[in-house]
Design an enzyme around this catalytic site. Sequence first.
Site, short mmCIF file in Angstrom:
data_model
loop_
_atom_site.label_atom_id
_atom_site.label_comp_id
_atom_site.label_asym_id
_atom_site.label_seq_id
_atom_site.Cartn_x
_atom_site.Cartn_y
_atom_site.Cartn_z
N HIS A 17 0.84 -1.20 0.00
CA HIS A 17 0.00 0.00 0.00
C HIS A 17 0.88 1.26 0.00
O HIS A 17 0.60 2.22 -0.72
CB HIS A 17 -0.88 0.05 1.26
CG HIS A 17 -1.95 -0.99 1.34
ND1 HIS A 17 -2.10 -1.82 2.42
CD2 HIS A 17 -2.95 -1.31 0.49
CE1 HIS A 17 -3.14 -2.61 2.23
NE2 HIS A 17 -3.67 -2.34 1.05
N LYS A 41 -15.32 -8.55 4.50
CA LYS A 41 -14.13 -8.87 5.30
C LYS A 41 -14.38 -8.66 6.78
O LYS A 41 -15.04 -7.70 7.17
CB LYS A 41 -12.96 -7.98 4.86
CG LYS A 41 -12.42 -8.30 3.49
CD LYS A 41 -11.23 -7.43 3.17
CE LYS A 41 -10.64 -7.75 1.81
NZ LYS A 41 -9.64 -6.76 1.39
N ARG A 90 -2.14 -6.02 -8.24
CA ARG A 90 -0.98 -6.87 -7.98
C ARG A 90 -0.82 -7.94 -9.04
O ARG A 90 0.28 -8.35 -9.39
CB ARG A 90 -1.12 -7.56 -6.62
CG ARG A 90 -0.96 -6.64 -5.45
CD ARG A 90 -1.46 -7.28 -4.19
NE ARG A 90 -2.88 -7.60 -4.31
CZ ARG A 90 -3.64 -7.97 -3.30
NH1 ARG A 90 -3.12 -8.11 -2.11
NH2 ARG A 90 -4.91 -8.21 -3.48
N SER A 127 -2.95 -7.92 2.96
CA SER A 127 -3.22 -7.75 4.40
C SER A 127 -3.69 -9.06 5.01
O SER A 127 -3.32 -9.39 6.14
CB SER A 127 -4.29 -6.68 4.61
OG SER A 127 -3.87 -5.45 4.08
#
Length: 162
Positions: A17, A41, A90, A127
């Site tokens: 990030h 999440k 990514r 994460s």
Amino acid sequence: MRRAVYPGSYDPVTNGHLDIIERAAGQFDEVVVAVLINKSKKSLFTVEERLETLREVVTAWPNVRVDSWHGLLVDYCRTHEIQAIVKGLRAVSDFDYELQMAQMNQRLSGVETLFMAANPVYSFLASSLVKEIATYGGDVSALVPAAVEHRIVARMAELNSA
Ligand code: PNS
């Protein structure tokens, strides 16, 4: 004033990030790193904790600030006169989900999403994996800023003693 938002869960913020934040800060007059809610999440840190950590780690960039929002991203953009959403990609696996959100946000509000290709040295970094590694006592010091490492170690100790 060219203002962009870089939205995410940031639970927690990773070195990947930070790489996008630094590069986005070079492209816009102002970048707002905004903690938003991802309903799919389950979080480890509260929004307040995530904000506090983010504020600590973005001090190197004077045109970056931190905020949070509990509603739709497009409403944040409208309310804060933000012209662009920045997202990092990514791998191809990110693309389906990010493309769908970008198209939906464009349809809802006209705001454009600009994708930045993640630095390949961070393409494996997420994460969720950082949390999993920390859960088992693994070393995350190369994956997150020191401010996050301290907090994650402390949170795991709290959870393990509960
Ligand atoms: O870091 P994440 O979890 O991939 O970030 C996803 C996030 C928080 C940016 C996304 O879930 C979001 O924008 N949430 C706010 C609510 C919203 O606008 N949902 C509609 C998306 S099209």
